[in-house]
Design a protein around this motif. Sequence first.
Motif, PDB file in Angstrom:
ATOM      1  N   HIS A   1       9.408 -47.999  99.279  1.00 26.61           N
ATOM      2  CA  HIS A   1       8.150 -47.782  98.566  1.00 26.61           C
ATOM      3  C   HIS A   1       7.080 -48.743  99.079  1.00 26.61           C
ATOM      4  O   HIS A   1       5.940 -48.347  99.342  1.00 26.61           O
ATOM      5  CB  HIS A   1       8.362 -47.947  97.062  1.00 26.61           C
TER       6      HIS A   1
ATOM      7  N   GLY B   1       5.573 -47.647 102.158  1.00 29.23           N
ATOM      8  CA  GLY B   1       4.839 -46.379 102.100  1.00 29.23           C
ATOM      9  C   GLY B   1       5.672 -45.139 102.315  1.00 29.23           C
ATOM     10  O   GLY B   1       5.132 -44.049 102.505  1.00 29.23           O
ATOM     11  N   TRP B   2       6.995 -45.271 102.252  1.00 25.78           N
ATOM     12  CA  TRP B   2       7.894 -44.117 102.439  1.00 25.78           C
ATOM     13  C   TRP B   2       8.389 -43.632 101.091  1.00 25.78           C
ATOM     14  O   TRP B   2       9.540 -43.758 100.744  1.00 25.78           O
ATOM     15  CB  TRP B   2       9.090 -44.500 103.327  1.00 25.78           C
ATOM     16  N   ASP B   3       7.519 -43.063 100.305  1.00 24.24           N
ATOM     17  CA  ASP B   3       7.901 -42.552  98.977  1.00 24.24           C
ATOM     18  C   ASP B   3       8.530 -41.196  99.084  1.00 24.24           C
ATOM     19  O   ASP B   3       8.164 -40.374  99.816  1.00 24.24           O
ATOM     20  CB  ASP B   3       6.685 -42.489  98.074  1.00 24.24           C
TER      21      ASP B   3
END
Length: 93
Positions: A88, A91-93
């Motif tokens: 998270h 930025g890899w949600d």
Amino acid sequence: MAMLDNVVFLVEDEPPADDPDLLGVYEGVPLTERGDGWGAGALPDRILLFRGPLTRMCADTEELTDEIAVTVVHEIAHHFGIDDDALHDLGWD
């Protein structure tokens, strides 16, 4: 992909009934938790993608391709010992 050791990628139609929106899952022992001598005769870790939820959430092929890529990166990260909070933060949600 040379750093992925003893990992198999599989696609199944649907996830377990208790988590019907699950897109993918990593099943195995993360590299950060493996000790010396780990893996002699061990079955491969598994990265599973679930076709049903992925196709239902995407409007078109382009969106599906993007979501598959994000899901694969997410599960590979777990193989390397990266947890959901760190993903998270990256930025890899």
